[in-house]
Design an enzyme around this catalytic site. Structure first.
Site, short mmCIF file in Angstrom:
data_model
loop_
_atom_site.label_atom_id
_atom_site.label_comp_id
_atom_site.label_asym_id
_atom_site.label_seq_id
_atom_site.Cartn_x
_atom_site.Cartn_y
_atom_site.Cartn_z
N LYS A 257 16.11 -5.83 99.00
CA LYS A 257 15.84 -4.48 98.48
C LYS A 257 15.03 -4.63 97.20
O LYS A 257 15.45 -5.29 96.26
CB LYS A 257 17.15 -3.75 98.20
CG LYS A 257 16.93 -2.38 97.57
CD LYS A 257 18.21 -1.59 97.47
CE LYS A 257 17.99 -0.27 96.74
NZ LYS A 257 19.21 0.53 96.69
N LYS B 144 14.13 -3.17 102.53
CA LYS B 144 13.94 -1.82 102.01
C LYS B 144 13.08 -1.84 100.76
O LYS B 144 13.34 -2.68 99.89
CB LYS B 144 15.33 -1.26 101.67
CG LYS B 144 15.32 0.07 100.96
CD LYS B 144 16.71 0.44 100.56
CE LYS B 144 16.67 1.76 99.81
NZ LYS B 144 17.98 2.15 99.34
N TYR C 278 14.64 9.23 107.52
CA TYR C 278 14.94 10.66 107.42
C TYR C 278 14.32 11.42 108.59
O TYR C 278 14.63 12.58 108.80
CB TYR C 278 14.45 11.21 106.06
CG TYR C 278 15.14 10.48 104.92
CD1 TYR C 278 16.43 10.83 104.54
CD2 TYR C 278 14.54 9.38 104.30
CE1 TYR C 278 17.11 10.13 103.55
CE2 TYR C 278 15.21 8.68 103.30
CZ TYR C 278 16.48 9.05 102.94
OH TYR C 278 17.15 8.34 101.97
N SER D 272 12.96 7.39 101.05
CA SER D 272 12.64 8.78 100.73
C SER D 272 11.17 8.98 100.36
O SER D 272 10.55 9.96 100.78
CB SER D 272 13.54 9.27 99.59
OG SER D 272 13.41 8.43 98.46
N LYS E 41 15.74 -0.76 87.55
CA LYS E 41 16.77 -1.57 88.21
C LYS E 41 16.28 -3.00 88.43
O LYS E 41 16.77 -3.70 89.30
CB LYS E 41 17.18 -0.92 89.53
CG LYS E 41 17.77 0.49 89.35
CD LYS E 41 18.43 1.02 90.62
CE LYS E 41 19.11 2.37 90.38
NZ LYS E 41 19.81 2.86 91.57
N ARG F 175 16.69 9.62 94.48
CA ARG F 175 17.43 9.68 93.22
C ARG F 175 17.59 11.13 92.78
O ARG F 175 18.58 11.49 92.15
CB ARG F 175 16.71 8.83 92.16
CG ARG F 175 16.83 7.35 92.48
CD ARG F 175 16.11 6.47 91.47
NE ARG F 175 16.17 5.07 91.88
CZ ARG F 175 15.53 4.09 91.26
NH1 ARG F 175 14.79 4.35 90.20
NH2 ARG F 175 15.64 2.85 91.70
C1 PBG Z 1 21.23 3.26 95.58
C2 PBG Z 1 20.39 3.58 96.73
C3 PBG Z 1 19.06 3.96 96.65
C4 PBG Z 1 18.63 4.24 97.94
C5 PBG Z 1 19.70 4.03 98.81
N1 PBG Z 1 20.80 3.59 98.04
C6 PBG Z 1 18.18 4.17 95.47
C7 PBG Z 1 18.13 3.20 94.38
O1 PBG Z 1 18.33 1.99 94.56
O2 PBG Z 1 17.89 3.66 93.27
C8 PBG Z 1 17.24 4.71 98.24
C9 PBG Z 1 17.01 5.41 99.50
C10 PBG Z 1 15.74 6.16 99.58
O3 PBG Z 1 14.89 6.19 98.67
O4 PBG Z 1 15.57 6.81 100.61
N2 PBG Z 1 22.20 2.33 95.70
#
Ligand code: PBG
Length: 316
Positions: A183, A240, A305, A266, A209, A193
């Protein structure tokens, strides 16, 4: 003839629909940057799951939007058995026992600062090991509520092994662990978010992060990190975001025999919708091409989605 020699197919069985759930009984609240997505109260969430299941969707991923008054620096509400996530898991499993429920293991919906873990003594950097202990408790709480797969999305080191051990010790040997294995610290998570309110919690400063998520420039490190999750006992691995990281997906496909998932996040969804709204792209054609590309690169499963919309098209 073209259909007969087509190498990759999109199938409804590959698609996982992420869904947002929130407290209260307000009507579904649209998420502006994610057209067609809503924050659902529990009753509407169950109805949405019923429609998805009727179109052949086999799995959903649940994400809670937690009211700000329940957030604190340690994310203590994460393991409160009556929080909205656990109530939602129980309601969905009761109504649709055959629908696979996947839940995120991370503290970001519950922390006042929006990070996925607890902060260390400097008050700024996530404390890896203290976070791992909390994540193991969270995973057990999710399994207790009925989650079929827990999906650690936090990227702390060593959490897969700790979660596997905690699940086994708590009597959940059959609960699967879907590791967000590679990720990246991506700018494509913005709309999500917004949807869960972690950005709002962070006070609209960029939520950084990078001390736990991967550098988008690093493919070798991504593979190293992903394969550690396999060694620690993950049942499935995930990459991801998806579209910008197809090379990682491809290489990981060749490096592991585990099932592979990819998360079309997203921002990828928002981009396609935004261009389609302007009449610059054909929504359905680009949707299908983007998902076909992810599948062709090596994903067995796709979090997207678009899952529900595509399932409705496929079942027509
Ligand atoms: C957080 C989490 C995130 C997503 C899924 N779980 C965002 C992040 O790491 O800040 C993102 C999913 C998306 O953008 O569709 N644990």
């Amino acid at each position: 003839m073209r259909a007969m020699i087509q190498e990759t197919q999109l199938s409804v069985a590959d698609l996982i629909q992420p869904l947002f759930v929130t407290d209260g009984d307000a009507p579904p609240e649209p998420i502006a940057s994610m057209p067609g997505m809503y924050r659902y109260a529990i009753g509407d969430l169950v109805d949405a799951c019923r429609r998805l299941a009727a179109d052949g969707i086999l799995a959903v991923a649940l994400f809670p939007r937690i009211d700000a008054r329940h957030k604190d620096a340690d994310g203590g509400f994460a393991t409160d058995p009556d929080n909205i996530l656990y109530r939602a898991i129980r309601a969905v499993k009761e109504a649709l026992p055959e629908l696979l429920v996947i839940t995120d293991v991370a503290l970001d919906p519950y922390t006042s600062h929006g990070h996925d873990g607890v902060l260390g003594a400097d008050g700024a950097t996530v404390d890896n090991d203290a976070t791992v202990a909390r994540l193991a408790e969270l995973a057990v709480a999710e399994a207790t509520a009925g989650a079929d797969w827990v999906a650690p999305s936090d990227m702390m080191d060593g959490r897969i092994g700790a979660i596997r051990q905690a699940l086994d010790a708590a009597g959940f040997p059959d609960t699967g662990v879907l590791a967000y294995a590679a990720k990246f610290a991506s700018a494509y998570y913005g709309p999500f978010r917004d949807a869960v309110g972690s950005l709002e919690a962070a006070g609209h400063t960029a939520l950084d992060k990078r001390t736990y998520q991967l550098n988008p420039a690093n493919r070798r490190e991504a593979l190293l990190d992903a394969l550690l999750d396999e060694t620690e006992g993950a049942d499935l691995l995930m990459v991801k975001p998806a579209g910008p990281y197809l090379d990682v997906l491809r290489e990981l496909r060749q490096a592991t025999r585990l099932p592979l998932a990819a998360y079309q996040v997203s921002g990828e969804y928002a981009q396609i919708h935004a261009a389609a709204e302007r009449g610059w792209l054909d929504l359905e054609a680009v949707r299908d091409e983007s998902l076909l590309g992810i599948k062709r690169a090596g994903a067995d499963l796709i979090f997207t989605y678009f899952a529900g919309a595509l399932a409705a098209t496929l079942s027509r």
